[in-house]
Scaffold this motif. Structure first.
Motif, mmCIF file in Angstrom:
data_model
loop_
_atom_site.group_PDB
_atom_site.id
_atom_site.type_symbol
_atom_site.label_atom_id
_atom_site.label_comp_id
_atom_site.label_asym_id
_atom_site.label_seq_id
_atom_site.Cartn_x
_atom_site.Cartn_y
_atom_site.Cartn_z
ATOM 1 N N LEU A 164 -51.012 19.104 50.556
ATOM 2 C CA LEU A 164 -51.605 18.105 49.670
ATOM 3 C C LEU A 164 -51.175 18.328 48.221
ATOM 4 O O LEU A 164 -50.933 17.368 47.478
ATOM 5 C CB LEU A 164 -53.128 18.151 49.776
ATOM 6 N N ARG A 165 -51.053 19.576 47.833
ATOM 7 C CA ARG A 165 -50.634 19.866 46.460
ATOM 8 C C ARG A 165 -49.188 19.437 46.227
ATOM 9 O O ARG A 165 -48.821 19.041 45.107
ATOM 10 C CB ARG A 165 -50.804 21.358 46.192
ATOM 11 N N ALA A 166 -48.365 19.481 47.278
ATOM 12 C CA ALA A 166 -46.966 19.060 47.141
ATOM 13 C C ALA A 166 -46.867 17.591 46.741
ATOM 14 O O ALA A 166 -45.965 17.203 45.987
ATOM 15 C CB ALA A 166 -46.205 19.313 48.439
ATOM 16 N N PHE A 167 -47.791 16.763 47.236
ATOM 17 C CA PHE A 167 -47.808 15.359 46.811
ATOM 18 C C PHE A 167 -48.024 15.265 45.296
ATOM 19 O O PHE A 167 -47.392 14.455 44.617
ATOM 20 C CB PHE A 167 -48.923 14.594 47.519
ATOM 21 N N GLU A 168 -48.917 16.099 44.785
ATOM 22 C CA GLU A 168 -49.246 16.052 43.357
ATOM 23 C C GLU A 168 -48.126 16.635 42.502
ATOM 24 O O GLU A 168 -47.723 16.047 41.487
ATOM 25 C CB GLU A 168 -50.556 16.799 43.111
ATOM 26 N N LEU A 169 -47.604 17.787 42.909
ATOM 27 C CA LEU A 169 -46.571 18.445 42.118
ATOM 28 C C LEU A 169 -45.286 17.628 42.050
ATOM 29 O O LEU A 169 -44.547 17.696 41.063
ATOM 30 C CB LEU A 169 -46.276 19.836 42.689
ATOM 31 N N SER A 170 -45.010 16.857 43.085
ATOM 32 C CA SER A 170 -43.800 16.035 43.123
ATOM 33 C C SER A 170 -44.017 14.653 42.511
ATOM 34 O O SER A 170 -43.090 13.839 42.486
ATOM 35 C CB SER A 170 -43.316 15.882 44.564
ATOM 36 N N ALA A 171 -45.255 14.389 42.061
ATOM 37 C CA ALA A 171 -45.628 13.092 41.478
ATOM 38 C C ALA A 171 -45.533 11.955 42.489
ATOM 39 O O ALA A 171 -45.417 10.789 42.103
ATOM 40 C CB ALA A 171 -44.790 12.775 40.235
ATOM 41 N N ALA A 172 -45.601 12.283 43.774
ATOM 42 C CA ALA A 172 -45.688 11.225 44.788
ATOM 43 C C ALA A 172 -47.046 10.552 44.723
ATOM 44 O O ALA A 172 -47.173 9.366 45.068
ATOM 45 C CB ALA A 172 -45.453 11.808 46.185
ATOM 46 N N VAL A 173 -48.056 11.303 44.308
ATOM 47 C CA VAL A 173 -49.378 10.723 44.066
ATOM 48 C C VAL A 173 -49.757 10.984 42.613
ATOM 49 O O VAL A 173 -49.844 12.127 42.174
ATOM 50 C CB VAL A 173 -50.454 11.273 45.033
ATOM 51 N N ASP A 174 -49.911 9.931 41.881
ATOM 52 C CA ASP A 174 -50.401 9.989 40.508
ATOM 53 C C ASP A 174 -50.719 8.571 40.061
ATOM 54 O O ASP A 174 -50.618 7.622 40.851
ATOM 55 C CB ASP A 174 -49.403 10.671 39.557
ATOM 56 N N HIS A 175 -51.095 8.424 38.802
ATOM 57 C CA HIS A 175 -51.467 7.097 38.307
ATOM 58 C C HIS A 175 -50.307 6.113 38.424
ATOM 59 O O HIS A 175 -50.504 4.935 38.731
ATOM 60 C CB HIS A 175 -51.933 7.207 36.860
ATOM 61 N N GLN A 176 -49.089 6.597 38.214
ATOM 62 C CA GLN A 176 -47.935 5.711 38.233
ATOM 63 C C GLN A 176 -47.651 5.153 39.623
ATOM 64 O O GLN A 176 -47.161 4.030 39.754
ATOM 65 C CB GLN A 176 -46.700 6.456 37.707
ATOM 66 N N THR A 177 -47.922 5.922 40.659
ATOM 67 C CA THR A 177 -47.650 5.470 42.031
ATOM 68 C C THR A 177 -48.836 4.749 42.662
ATOM 69 O O THR A 177 -48.746 4.289 43.797
ATOM 70 C CB THR A 177 -47.254 6.654 42.934
ATOM 71 N N GLY A 178 -49.949 4.661 41.938
ATOM 72 C CA GLY A 178 -51.123 3.987 42.485
ATOM 73 C C GLY A 178 -51.948 4.843 43.409
ATOM 74 O O GLY A 178 -52.816 4.333 44.125
ATOM 75 N N TRP A 179 -51.701 6.150 43.383
ATOM 76 C CA TRP A 179 -52.465 7.121 44.177
ATOM 77 C C TRP A 179 -53.009 8.180 43.208
ATOM 78 O O TRP A 179 -52.457 9.267 43.100
ATOM 79 C CB TRP A 179 -51.568 7.835 45.183
ATOM 80 N N THR A 180 -54.074 7.924 42.534
ATOM 81 C CA THR A 180 -54.622 8.897 41.599
ATOM 82 C C THR A 180 -55.535 9.882 42.336
ATOM 83 O O THR A 180 -56.537 9.472 42.932
ATOM 84 C CB THR A 180 -55.434 8.206 40.493
ATOM 85 N N PRO A 181 -55.192 11.167 42.357
ATOM 86 C CA PRO A 181 -56.080 12.142 43.020
ATOM 87 C C PRO A 181 -57.485 12.097 42.415
ATOM 88 O O PRO A 181 -57.648 12.045 41.188
ATOM 89 C CB PRO A 181 -55.391 13.481 42.742
ATOM 90 N N TYR A 182 -58.488 12.123 43.287
ATOM 91 C CA TYR A 182 -59.889 12.052 42.850
ATOM 92 C C TYR A 182 -60.728 12.799 43.881
ATOM 93 O O TYR A 182 -61.562 12.230 44.572
ATOM 94 C CB TYR A 182 -60.323 10.590 42.748
#
Length: 386
Positions: free
Chosen positions: A37-55
């Motif tokens: 799950l952290r790999a999604f965040e570190l690679s910016a696959a999930v963030d505000h720009q991709t429409g997947w903001t971790p919460y």
């Protein structure tokens, strides 16, 4: 301890939670692993720009993390595999704003597993799971989110969702089970004659085109092999006029942190690597996730995405192989249907009831579809499972 004494905290990323504390909750499911799950965040696959903001939701008893849920604020419905586009359209036509919405899920992964992660030593897990769902719903109410969606929960998480007035939606996927087959021929022997013949023909066709396959784990994957896979993976999206969800850095992170769970199949033709597929290995299940090819080779998709992983499971004593979302064609390759589920709460009461009526109608159609699929078993006798 009284639920009211617990602290419910929302985090905008897993970096705020220790890996050891998260792993104590997530157990052995590879795609709930902290590093995955952290790999999604570190690679910016999930963030505000991709429409997947971790919460993410974390629950503390004093200073101890006793529960958590992987959650994301979504500004679209891509990468979920539970299709609610028609709900969004209807809601917005009525003057509402469907996005953002809150989901609990594994990004880009139609994989069943726990969504309400609770420490195994916690004495009242069901009460805590229900309280977690209530907190998620309260967040949607207080922040004006259109609703909460829990995607592909396992039975335990699903029970808590059902007890909190969640609307259940049923889906269908296909799974292959290794019934302790001693080898590939033992598996073929239990299939009906026409299915056995078809598989042999497809595998022979691949061999006749000069294709050979090999398998690697994350321990033996070279940067060149990973780059080849990623080129193939991107090519699949480009052929359909879209862009890949995941960057190369995501896969590099998973290989580095989870080498035992990263399984790579590569196909070469006349000595040139031309296609690849990646699976993620759990305790008793191999999950088929990503694939791509640089050449159009007849039946290669079946070989690399189904037959090679099935043989891997037989050789390594892995009980299940999940080949990903959809695909009725999997029936002819030894897979059988099984139902999945998701749960939904819409913040607007009238819209919640409208979706409830829609799901009631859909459930009848889905059951008829499952019944039809079960009548098309590829086996001579439907295999018994303990």
């Amino acid at each position: 301890m009284d639920i009211s004494q617990l602290s419910f905290v929302w985090y905008r990323g897993l970096q705020a939670i220790s890996a050891a504390d998260w792993q104590a909750l997530a157990g052995a499911h590879p795609m709930l692993d902290y590093h995955f799950l952290r790999a999604f965040e570190l690679s910016a696959a999930v963030d505000h720009q991709t429409g997947w903001t971790p919460y993410h939701l974390a629950v503390f008893e004093g200073a101890q993390l006793v529960a958590a849920a992987p959650c994301y604020l979504k500004t679209h419905s891509y990468g979920e595999y539970v299709f609610d586009w028609s709900w969004a359209e209807a809601y917005e036509q009525a003057g509402g704003q469907y996005y953002p919405k809150l989901i609990s899920a594994i990004p880009f992964s139609p994989v069943t597993g726990p969504r309400l992660l609770i420490h195994p030593d916690y004495t009242a897990p069901q009460a805590l799971a229900i309280a977690m769902v209530s907190q998620m719903r309260a967040l949607c109410q207080s922040h004006g989110f259109s609703g909460l969606h829990v995607l592909f929960p396992d039975a335990s998480s699903a029970n808590a969702c059902a007890e909190t007035e969640g609307l259940r939606r049923t889906g269908v996927q296909f799974r292959w089970e290794n019934l302790s087959y001693v080898d590939w021929e033992a598996f073929l022997a239990v299939l009906s004659r026409d299915k056995r013949k078809k598989i042999r023909q497809e595998r022979n066709k691949v061999q006749q085109q000069g294709v050979q396959c090999r398998v690697m784990t994350g321990h033996t994957v070279s940067p060149e092999a990973l780059a080849l896979f990623y080129q193939c993976y991107c090519n699949t999206y480009h052929r359909h006029g879209s862009s890949p969800y995941l960057p190369l850095t995501f896969f590099e992170q998973v290989v580095r942190e989870m080498p035992d769970q990263f399984i790579l199949f590569i196909a070469s033709q006349d000595g040139v690597d031309v296609a690849a597929s990646v699976c993620v290995l759990g305790q008793d299940t191999l999950y088929g996730r990503y694939w791509g090819s640089l050449r159009d080779i007849s039946c290669l998709h079946f070989e690399l995405c189904y037959y090679q992983p099935q043989q891997f499971c037989i050789g390594h004593g892995i009980r299940y192989f999940e080949g990903g979302a959809q695909g009725v064609h999997k029936l002819a390759r030894g897979f059988v249907p099984y139902t999945t589920c998701s749960y939904h709460w819409l913040t607007h009461p009238d819209f919640h009831q409208s979706v409830a009526r829609f799901l009631d109608r859909e459930a009848g159609t889905m059951q008829a579809y499952v019944d039809e699929l079960e009548e098309r078993s590829p086996y001579k006798v439907t295999p018994a499972s303990d």
